[in-house]
Design a protein around this motif. Structure first.
Motif, mmCIF file in Angstrom:
data_model
loop_
_atom_site.group_PDB
_atom_site.id
_atom_site.type_symbol
_atom_site.label_atom_id
_atom_site.label_comp_id
_atom_site.label_asym_id
_atom_site.label_seq_id
_atom_site.Cartn_x
_atom_site.Cartn_y
_atom_site.Cartn_z
ATOM 1 N N MET A 130 0.818 -1.202 0.000
ATOM 2 C CA MET A 130 0.000 0.000 0.000
ATOM 3 C C MET A 130 0.857 1.259 0.000
ATOM 4 O O MET A 130 0.571 2.233 -0.681
ATOM 5 N N ARG A 131 1.951 1.230 0.762
ATOM 6 C CA ARG A 131 2.865 2.375 0.829
ATOM 7 C C ARG A 131 4.296 1.858 0.718
ATOM 8 O O ARG A 131 4.956 1.599 1.732
ATOM 9 N N VAL A 132 4.745 1.675 -0.504
ATOM 10 C CA VAL A 132 6.101 1.187 -0.761
ATOM 11 C C VAL A 132 6.844 2.212 -1.608
ATOM 12 O O VAL A 132 6.374 2.601 -2.676
ATOM 13 N N ASP A 133 7.991 2.656 -1.100
ATOM 14 C CA ASP A 133 8.832 3.580 -1.830
ATOM 15 C C ASP A 133 9.680 2.777 -2.823
ATOM 16 O O ASP A 133 10.404 1.859 -2.415
ATOM 17 N N PRO A 134 9.611 3.085 -4.121
ATOM 18 C CA PRO A 134 10.417 2.329 -5.091
ATOM 19 C C PRO A 134 11.907 2.352 -4.782
ATOM 20 O O PRO A 134 12.612 1.364 -5.026
ATOM 21 N N THR A 135 12.403 3.473 -4.248
ATOM 22 C CA THR A 135 13.825 3.551 -3.912
ATOM 23 C C THR A 135 14.182 2.584 -2.793
ATOM 24 O O THR A 135 15.227 1.918 -2.841
ATOM 25 N N GLU A 136 13.335 2.482 -1.770
ATOM 26 C CA GLU A 136 13.585 1.537 -0.688
ATOM 27 C C GLU A 136 13.523 0.099 -1.194
ATOM 28 O O GLU A 136 14.303 -0.758 -0.754
ATOM 29 N N LEU A 137 12.598 -0.170 -2.109
ATOM 30 C CA LEU A 137 12.518 -1.511 -2.687
ATOM 31 C C LEU A 137 13.783 -1.836 -3.477
ATOM 32 O O LEU A 137 14.318 -2.948 -3.384
ATOM 33 N N ALA A 138 14.274 -0.862 -4.246
ATOM 34 C CA ALA A 138 15.510 -1.080 -5.003
ATOM 35 C C ALA A 138 16.694 -1.290 -4.067
ATOM 36 O O ALA A 138 17.555 -2.146 -4.315
ATOM 37 N N ASP A 139 16.760 -0.523 -2.967
ATOM 38 C CA ASP A 139 17.837 -0.717 -1.990
ATOM 39 C C ASP A 139 17.813 -2.137 -1.420
ATOM 40 O O ASP A 139 18.858 -2.780 -1.258
ATOM 41 N N GLY A 140 16.611 -2.620 -1.111
ATOM 42 C CA GLY A 140 16.498 -3.966 -0.564
ATOM 43 C C GLY A 140 16.864 -5.042 -1.569
ATOM 44 O O GLY A 140 17.531 -6.027 -1.232
ATOM 45 N N LEU A 141 16.442 -4.879 -2.818
ATOM 46 C CA LEU A 141 16.766 -5.869 -3.838
ATOM 47 C C LEU A 141 18.269 -5.960 -4.067
ATOM 48 O O LEU A 141 18.816 -7.049 -4.288
ATOM 49 N N VAL A 152 18.684 -3.560 -11.045
ATOM 50 C CA VAL A 152 17.867 -2.882 -10.028
ATOM 51 C C VAL A 152 17.693 -1.404 -10.356
ATOM 52 O O VAL A 152 16.592 -0.859 -10.293
ATOM 53 N N LEU A 153 18.778 -0.740 -10.721
ATOM 54 C CA LEU A 153 18.709 0.688 -11.015
ATOM 55 C C LEU A 153 17.905 0.949 -12.286
ATOM 56 O O LEU A 153 17.180 1.944 -12.376
ATOM 57 N N GLY A 154 18.026 0.070 -13.268
ATOM 58 C CA GLY A 154 17.220 0.224 -14.473
ATOM 59 C C GLY A 154 15.736 0.075 -14.185
ATOM 60 O O GLY A 154 14.905 0.840 -14.696
ATOM 61 N N ALA A 155 15.381 -0.926 -13.351
ATOM 62 C CA ALA A 155 13.979 -1.104 -12.974
ATOM 63 C C ALA A 155 13.461 0.081 -12.166
ATOM 64 O O ALA A 155 12.314 0.518 -12.334
ATOM 65 N N LEU A 156 14.306 0.615 -11.284
ATOM 66 C CA LEU A 156 13.910 1.781 -10.494
ATOM 67 C C LEU A 156 13.661 2.988 -11.390
ATOM 68 O O LEU A 156 12.679 3.712 -11.212
ATOM 69 N N ALA A 157 14.551 3.205 -12.357
ATOM 70 C CA ALA A 157 14.355 4.327 -13.275
ATOM 71 C C ALA A 157 13.069 4.169 -14.069
ATOM 72 O O ALA A 157 12.324 5.137 -14.273
ATOM 73 N N GLY A 158 12.778 2.939 -14.505
ATOM 74 C CA GLY A 158 11.532 2.709 -15.228
ATOM 75 C C GLY A 158 10.304 2.949 -14.367
ATOM 76 O O GLY A 158 9.306 3.516 -14.830
ATOM 77 N N ALA A 159 10.369 2.518 -13.097
ATOM 78 C CA ALA A 159 9.236 2.738 -12.199
ATOM 79 C C ALA A 159 9.016 4.226 -11.933
ATOM 80 O O ALA A 159 7.870 4.683 -11.823
ATOM 81 N N THR A 224 28.261 1.687 -4.112
ATOM 82 C CA THR A 224 27.911 2.039 -2.742
ATOM 83 C C THR A 224 26.496 2.605 -2.735
ATOM 84 O O THR A 224 25.994 3.076 -3.764
ATOM 85 N N TRP A 225 25.843 2.547 -1.591
ATOM 86 C CA TRP A 225 24.441 2.944 -1.491
ATOM 87 C C TRP A 225 24.296 4.006 -0.419
ATOM 88 O O TRP A 225 24.908 3.919 0.649
ATOM 89 N N ALA A 226 23.457 4.999 -0.723
ATOM 90 C CA ALA A 226 23.278 6.124 0.199
ATOM 91 C C ALA A 226 22.580 5.691 1.483
ATOM 92 O O ALA A 226 22.868 6.202 2.566
#
Length: 264
Positions: A130-141, A152-159, A224-226
Motif C-alpha cells: 500500500m505504501r512502498v517507496d520504489p527507492t527503498e525496494l531497489a535498496d532492498g533488492l 535494479v537501477l534500471g527497474a527503479l528508473a523505469g518505475a 555504494t548505497w546512500a
C-alpha cells in the motif's frame, strides 16, 4: 479533508507494516501465494482469506479503505469465478448448458474456489504494498537479495517514469481539448495520444540511458548505497505470519479432505 484525516488515523496502526523492509513484503507475499497455488479447493482459500481479514482489522484497515485500494481485485475475482462456472471441468449433476458452457456441481465448486483464491492471493498484496517507496525496494533488492545493481537501477528508473507518463497523458489530453480536437472520436484520440506517448517515452528513455551511463551506472564495479537496507525483528514476524497462514490453509484443506493438487 476526510481522506487526510482517515490516513492520519490509519497510519499509527500500520506502523508495523511500514517498518518492514519492502523485499520482506515481497517475500511474504510469495510465501503466502505459492502454497495456495498448489491446490484448487475452497477450504484452503477460505481459511487464508478469513485469517487475512482478521489481520486486516487488527492492522486498522477499514472496509472502505480496503475497497478503495483493492477494487481491481474485487472485480477480477467474480469475473474469474464466472468463467470457471461456465467453462470449468464438468462433473456431477448438470444444471444448465448452452453450447460450450455447462454448469455442474464440479464447475460450481471450482468457481467458488477460484473466486475466494483470487481474493486470498490479491488482498494481502494490496495491504503489503500500500505504501512502498520504489527507492527503498531497489535498496532492498540490491543489498539484501544481492541482485545485480544494473538491473535494479534500471527497474527503479523505469518505475519512476511511470508517474511522468501519467502526467504526460493528462497534459496531452488537456492540450488537445484546448485546441478543440479532444471531444470527438474516442478511438482515434486514444490511438494518436498513445503513439505520441510512445514517441515521447522512447526519447525520454534514450536520454535517461545516456545520462545514467555518463554517471557510471553501467559500470561493473561494486556500487555504494546512500541508505542501508537492513532486516529486523518486524521482518521475521511478517515472514512467520505469512508462513503460518499458508500452513493453516493447507492443513485445513488436508484435514477436511478437500486438498486437490493442481497437477492431479
Amino acid at each position: 479533508m476526510s481522506a487526510v484525516a482517515s490516513g492520519a488515523v490509519d497510519a499509527p496502526r500500520l506502523r508495523f507494516i511500514d517498518r518492514v523492509n519492502p523485499v520482506t513484503k515481497l517475500a511474504a507475499a510469495m510465501l503466502l501465494t505459492a502454497p495456495l497455488l498448489l491446490t484448487v479447493d475452497w477450504v484452503s482459500a477460505a481459511t487464508a482469506l478469513v485469517i487475512e481479514l482478521v489481520l486486516f482489522m487488527a492492522a486498522g484497515v477499514r472496509p472502505r479503505m480496503l475497497v478503495r485500494r483493492a477494487w481491481p481485485i474485487l472485480i477480477a475475482a467474480p469475473i474469474a469465478g464466472i468463467s470457471m462456472l461456465l467453462y470449468g471441468r464438468p462433473s456431477g449433476e448438470e444444471y444448465w448448458s448452452f453450447w460450450l458452457a455447462r454448469i455442474t456441481d464440479g464447475s460450481i465448486e471450482l468457481a467458488i474456489a477460484v473466486t475466494v483464491r483470487v481474493l486470498a492471493v490479491g488482498l494481502p498484496a494490496v495491504l503489503l504494498f500500500m505504501r512502498v517507496d520504489p527507492t527503498e525496494l531497489a535498496d532492498g533488492l540490491a543489498q539484501v537479495w544481492r541482485l545485480p545493481s544494473r538491473f535494479v537501477l534500471g527497474a527503479l528508473a523505469g518505475a519512476r517514469l511511470v508517474g511522468l507518463f501519467i502526467e504526460d497523458w493528462h497534459a496531452m489530453a488537456l492540450s488537445r481539448r484546448a485546441r478543440g480536437i479532444g471531444d470527438t472520436g474516442v478511438l482515434r484520440r486514444f490511438a494518436t495520444m498513445a503513439f505520441a506517448l510512445l514517441v515521447l517515452a522512447i526519447r525520454r528513455g534514450s536520454k535517461l540511458a545516456t545520462a545514467m551511463e555518463a554517471r557510471g551506472f553501467g559500470s561493473d564495479r561494486p556500487r555504494t548505497w546512500a541508505r542501508a537496507s537492513t532486516i529486523g525483528w518486524s521482518d521475521w514476524v511478517l515472514i512467520a505470519i505469512a508462513f503460518a497462514i499458508a500452513v493453516a490453509a493447507i492443513g485445513a484443506a488436508i484435514a477436511v479432505g478437500t486438498f486437490h493438487p493442481v497437477w492431479s
